[in-house]
Design an enzyme around this catalytic site. Structure first.
Site, PDB file in Angstrom:
ATOM      1  N   CYS A  76      37.360  41.468  43.593  1.00 40.14           N
ATOM      2  CA  CYS A  76      37.861  40.836  42.373  1.00 40.14           C
ATOM      3  C   CYS A  76      37.001  41.292  41.184  1.00 40.14           C
ATOM      4  CB  CYS A  76      37.844  39.313  42.510  1.00 40.14           C
ATOM      5  SG  CYS A  76      36.194  38.568  42.440  1.00 40.14           S
ATOM      6  N   GLU A 133      31.614  39.342  48.700  1.00 40.04           N
ATOM      7  CA  GLU A 133      30.693  40.336  48.152  1.00 40.04           C
ATOM      8  C   GLU A 133      29.460  39.667  47.569  1.00 40.04           C
ATOM      9  OE1 GLU A 133      34.990  41.762  47.425  1.00 40.04           O
ATOM     10  OE2 GLU A 133      33.902  39.869  47.484  1.00 40.04           O
ATOM     11  N   CYS A 186      32.712  34.379  46.644  1.00 40.77           N
ATOM     12  CA  CYS A 186      33.356  35.529  47.284  1.00 40.77           C
ATOM     13  C   CYS A 186      32.434  36.186  48.307  1.00 40.77           C
ATOM     14  CB  CYS A 186      33.746  36.560  46.232  1.00 40.77           C
ATOM     15  SG  CYS A 186      34.957  35.971  45.035  1.00 40.77           S
TER      16      CYS A 186
END
Length: 145
Positions: free
Chosen positions: A89, A57, A55
């Protein structure tokens, strides 16, 4: 909007445009503001073996650590959804929270400001504690019954 927040939001939007997401077609960008004022960005990078996808992040966190940054104050996150603010998420919330909780070992930072950002640059300001209340932490691993 302060200049640093504006720059942070802009960098997360730019990072989203770099996402490699041929499977989900869901580009995500993130940008982290370090305690010393640096901004480190990341995007999602997908893999045909879905579990290996990283992801935005977590990409930004990993880049920041590699570059020697361990104290963070804010993160901006964006995707292509235009009609509402979308947060990280669950896995990313947990990683961000652990970074926030490791302040006791002089690593990473305290509770961060999170800017949930729409594609037009508008954002909602929140915090990690609001996104992940009652978080599991390294301290929980030390508790014995």
């Amino acid at each position: 909007m302060t200049d640093k927040v504006q720059e942070l939001v802009s960098k997360c939007l730019q990072a989203r445009d770099m996402a490699y997401c041929p499977y989900s077609r869901f580009p995500v960008g993130a940008a982290i503001l370090t305690a010393d004022g640096a901004i480190i960005s990341g995007c999602n990078v997908e893999n045909a073996s879905y579990g290996l996808t990283v992801c935005a992040e977590r990409t930004a966190i990993q880049r920041a650590v590699v570059e020697g940054h361990t104290q963070f104050t804010a993160i901006a996150v964006t995707c292509d959804i235009k009609d509402r603010f979308v947060g990280p998420c669950g896995a990313c919330r947990q990683v961000l929270m652990e970074c926030a909780l490791l302040v006791l070992s002089h690593q990473f930072g305290s509770d961060w400001t999170v800017y949930l950002t729409k594609p037009d640059g508008s954002y909602k300001k929140t915090s990690l504690n609001e996104l992940l209340p009652l978080a599991f932490s390294p301290a929980d691993l030390m508790k014995k019954n």
